[in-house]
Design a protein around this motif. Structure first.
Motif, PDB file in Angstrom:
ATOM      1  N   ARG A   1       0.825  -1.204   0.000  1.00  0.00           N
ATOM      2  CA  ARG A   1       0.000   0.000   0.000  1.00  0.00           C
ATOM      3  C   ARG A   1       0.863   1.259   0.000  1.00  0.00           C
ATOM      4  NH1 ARG A   1      -2.823   1.453   5.667  1.00  0.00           N
ATOM      5  NH2 ARG A   1      -2.473   3.688   5.605  1.00  0.00           N
TER       6      ARG A   1
ATOM      7  N   GLU B   1      -4.587   4.318  12.479  1.00  0.00           N
ATOM      8  CA  GLU B   1      -4.660   2.865  12.507  1.00  0.00           C
ATOM      9  C   GLU B   1      -3.971   2.348  13.764  1.00  0.00           C
ATOM     10  OE1 GLU B   1      -4.266   2.134   7.668  1.00  0.00           O
ATOM     11  OE2 GLU B   1      -2.581   1.707   9.004  1.00  0.00           O
TER      12      GLU B   1
ATOM     13  N   ALA C   1      -4.284  -3.286  12.058  1.00  0.00           N
ATOM     14  CA  ALA C   1      -3.871  -3.048  10.679  1.00  0.00           C
ATOM     15  C   ALA C   1      -2.430  -3.443  10.418  1.00  0.00           C
ATOM     16  CB  ALA C   1      -4.072  -1.570  10.321  1.00  0.00           C
TER      17      ALA C   1
ATOM     18  N   ARG D   1      -1.431 -13.885   5.815  1.00  0.00           N
ATOM     19  CA  ARG D   1      -1.701 -12.845   4.824  1.00  0.00           C
ATOM     20  C   ARG D   1      -2.908 -13.198   3.974  1.00  0.00           C
ATOM     21  NH1 ARG D   1       2.275  -8.935   4.087  1.00  0.00           N
ATOM     22  NH2 ARG D   1       1.386  -8.467   2.047  1.00  0.00           N
TER      23      ARG D   1
ATOM     24  N   HIS E   1      -5.711  -7.385   4.734  1.00  0.00           N
ATOM     25  CA  HIS E   1      -5.593  -5.968   5.071  1.00  0.00           C
ATOM     26  C   HIS E   1      -4.484  -5.696   6.079  1.00  0.00           C
ATOM     27  CE1 HIS E   1      -7.898  -7.687   8.375  1.00  0.00           C
ATOM     28  NE2 HIS E   1      -7.560  -6.639   9.101  1.00  0.00           N
ATOM     29  N   VAL E   2      -3.927  -6.730   6.707  1.00  0.00           N
ATOM     30  CA  VAL E   2      -2.929  -6.557   7.762  1.00  0.00           C
ATOM     31  C   VAL E   2      -1.533  -6.495   7.147  1.00  0.00           C
ATOM     32  CG1 VAL E   2      -1.911  -7.544   9.849  1.00  0.00           C
ATOM     33  CG2 VAL E   2      -4.373  -7.710   9.472  1.00  0.00           C
ATOM     34  N   GLU E   3      -0.813  -5.417   7.446  1.00  0.00           N
ATOM     35  CA  GLU E   3       0.580  -5.317   7.020  1.00  0.00           C
ATOM     36  C   GLU E   3       1.482  -5.903   8.105  1.00  0.00           C
ATOM     37  OE1 GLU E   3       1.542  -1.322   6.001  1.00  0.00           O
ATOM     38  OE2 GLU E   3       0.364  -1.367   4.157  1.00  0.00           O
TER      39      GLU E   3
END
Length: 690
Positions: A275, A356, A432, A463, A468-470
């Protein structure tokens, strides 16, 4: 004959004989295939009676007395080769056909070469794999080596030496690359720098034990090689099974070290789906350490939001029984005594302030003093042989490290426990971002391969379930920064030190391989947590500007003036972020080692940001001029200072700086430069060029 060409680089592979030979890897030679036979070498005295050329799998059987590709020493014969989707695929077999190796060679549009082998047991008996490396030829003029070493909080320190006869091998036995990871093996023309000289470089895209090496043979062959470092018996192939090596990533540049980045950064940005823009982070570690309190952290979140922070990360200390670093790893449930309402009140406050929420975890580890260790001591890596005979006693191998041991992710129950606990957290809370730490070496022989593969599988599974989780790869700072794990993470914690003097060097050298937007760099307190050194706010801000920027400081203790400067810095970073995280990284070769010049230039060369950095006392009263590499020589640029002004020791600044800006042709700025202001040690001047 196969010839791959891209972006001024070519690879020529001769497949007309009994083995596949690499005739050339480096600058593009045009249509080379018709001239290939003219490059067959002479036959020297006291040698084999045919020309010695480097095959894909060199061994004693073909007269290669250097380090072989496959340590079992078999000679392999070419079976077939073909081109598949711009990848050369070569299949070779041992004389008894019991072993087959398939080699893939691909050249990206950016000129990045990737090579790997896959060994398959075609025999009837079990096959032990002692090691399988990828070797690439380099020319005789590549006679100077650069690689890296380091310590905790002092990663990627460069070391240079001539390439003499014999093998220069850098080996990692940490179970992770380690703080002393060689990182890149670079061979080049003597005296090569950031902007000059031809260089050839290799990197092994692997997060476990490895070796990366260079060899100059008295017989005339020079090579770069790398492969996974396997313990005896670590890989055993049943009939029909295969072992695949990690990718060797290889890059040629005719424009020095910056030329390597010019290929690697666009290539990495092309395959990473991360992102953008990268959010500005506040991490709580150096703000509160283990002292978790809802009111204190809510006040910190308020200060972060007022400064413009976009992501608030709660570090170590949130889970059951974790009041210091000696206990509780593995017990991944929120501590009800500290957080009676769970993490919901803090997260709700953070989100209400427009940020976040992120969370620190260390899933690969287990504390001996934990509920998990009491319930499952057999899940500790090295607690017993694998597979374990019935009744085998549990006694973990080796000493503890930071009062912790390693959780054996190869054990199905341990793997499921970690996956399920993290999944429960990510399901219950709107998280997040995970800061994924790894604070010790494995210290258990023969386990690095399976542990690394299990880690990759776990990251991929999480993942897929929570796209959506980095995830940030942190390994007590920068002990696991490689292209193997970059497929599965979105950010690296570059080092545990936020001391800007140390960070200047660490970020400079790490950035040869990794683009800046993947390298976390944080603003710390005035007195650095790791070194105790005191640094000016402007120096700290300028150092943290260029990467994935963040803060590691209790902002509630900052003065109003400091908080205003920090808010202005975050706003400036957000304004410049599109340039900083997409442009071309440039680093000047300076005559004075006390002075650094680095920057980022936009792809169309219309915009740039540079930093003049003084690490120590300059060698002369008047330092060398400021030169700006990478600009368009035929365009006009306006140069103006931005950010917190640095401290100087001068009776008067250069007139161009006193005027507030200057407009000059790019050719002047590149070749002649600007008179430098007289910065005191440990200062940085930021300059924007438009």
């Amino acid at each position: 004959m196969f010839h791959l060409r891209a972006a001024g680089v070519s690879l020529v592979l001769d497949t007309r004989g009994t083995a596949a030979h690499i005739l050339h890897w480096g600058p593009d030679l045009g249509d080379f295939s018709a001239s290939a036979d003219t490059f067959v070498p002479a036959i020297p005295p006291s040698s084999i009676d045919v020309p010695l050329r480097l095959s894909l799998l060199p061994s004693l059987a073909e007269g290669w007395s250097g380090r072989p590709a496959l340590e079992s020493g078999h000679g392999f014969r070419l079976a077939e080769a073909h081109l598949q989707d711009q990848t050369i695929v070569v299949r070779s077999s041992s004389p008894d056909s019991a072993q087959e190796v398939v080699t893939e060679l691909e050249l990206s549009p950016e000129g990045v070469l990737r090579v790997r082998h896959r060994l398959t047991n075609r025999g009837d008996a079990e096959l032990a794999v002692p090691g399988l490396d990828v070797l690439l030829p380099i020319p005789h003029e590549a006679s100077e080596l650069l690689d890296f070493t380091g310590l905790w909080s002092h990663e990627r320190q460069p070391q240079r030496a001539p390439l003499r006869h014999g093998v220069w091998s850098r080996e990692s036995r940490h179970g992770r690359p380690g703080h002393d990871d060689a990182f890149l093996m670079i061979a080049g023309e003597p005296g090569f720098g950031f902007r000059n000289g031809r260089v050839w470089a290799t990197h092994l895209a692997w997060s476990g034990d490895k070796r990366i090496w260079a060899e100059r043979s008295a017989l005339g062959g020079n090579v770069l090689g790398a492969g996974e470092l396997l313990a005896p018996g670590e890989i055993r192939l049943a009939p029909g099974d295969s072992y695949e090596t990690p990718w060797l990533v290889a890059v040629f540049s005719d424009a020095g070290l910056d030329g390597l980045s010019d290929r690697l950064h666009p290539w990495i940005r092309g395959f990473k789906n991360t992102r953008m823009p990268r959010p500005v982070v506040l991490n709580t570690w150096e703000a509160v350490y283990f002292d978790h309190d809802l009111a204190v952290l809510s006040d910190l979140a308020d200060a972060a939001a007022e400064a413009g922070v976009e992501r608030f990360v709660l570090d170590d200390g949130w889970f059951t029984g974790r009041r210091d670093d000696k206990r509780a790893l593995g017990d991944w449930t929120v501590d009800a005594d500290v957080w009676p309402g769970g993490l919901h009140p803090l997260i709700e406050h953070v989100v209400s302030r427009g940020m976040e929420f992120g969370l620190w975890v260390e899933p690969e580890m287990i504390s001996p003093d934990s509920a998990l260790a009491a319930a499952h001591p057999d899940w500790i890596l090295g607690s017993r042989p694998t597979p374990a005979p019935p009744g085998t006693p549990v006694s973990a191998a080796g000493p503890t490290w930071r009062w912790q041991r390693v959780l054996d992710l190869h054990e199905p129950g341990a793997y499921a426990h970690v996956r399920d606990r993290l999944s429960a957290l990510l399901t219950e809370y709107p998280i997040a971002f995970l800061k994924w730490d790894h604070n010790r070496d494995l210290l258990t022989p023969g386990t690095a391969h399976r542990q690394t593969r299990a880690l990759y599988r776990l990251l991929a599974e999480l993942r897929a379930a929570f796209p959506h989780v980095e995830i940030e790869s942190c390994a007590s700072g920068g002990a696991r920064i490689d292209l193997g794990i970059l497929d599965l993470v979105d950010r690296f914690w570059t080092s545990d030190t936020n001391d800007p003097l140390d960070r200047q060097s660490i970020q400079r050298w790490t950035g040869i391989l990794i683009p800046p937007e993947y390298l976390g760099g944080h603003l710390g307190a005035g007195a650095a947590h790791v070194t105790g050194r005191t640094s000016a706010l402007g120096f700290r801000l300028a150092t943290a500007l260029f990467g994935s920027a963040g803060i590691e400081w209790n902002l509630t203790t900052a003065t109003p003036a400091e908080r205003r400067d920090i808010a202005a810095w975050i706003a400036e970073h957000k304004r410049l972020r599109p340039l900083l995280h997409s442009g071309t990284v440039v680093r000047a070769d300076t005559a004075d080692p006390a002075q650094l010049i680095h920057g980022v230039v936009a792809g169309d060369r219309s915009h740039a940001v540079f930093a003049l950095v003084t690490l120590g006392t300059p060698a002369a009263a008047l330092p060398p001029p400021l030169k700006f590499p990478g600009l368009d020589p035929d365009r006009l640029y306006t140069v103006r200072p931005i950010g917190v002004p640095p401290r100087t020791m001068q009776d008067a600044p250069p007139p161009w700086l006193a005027a507030g800006s200057v407009t000059l042709p790019g050719r002047v700025l590149v070749e002649a430069g600007l008179p430098s202001p007289l910065l005191t040690p440990e200062q940085a001047l930021l300059l924007e060029l438009t």
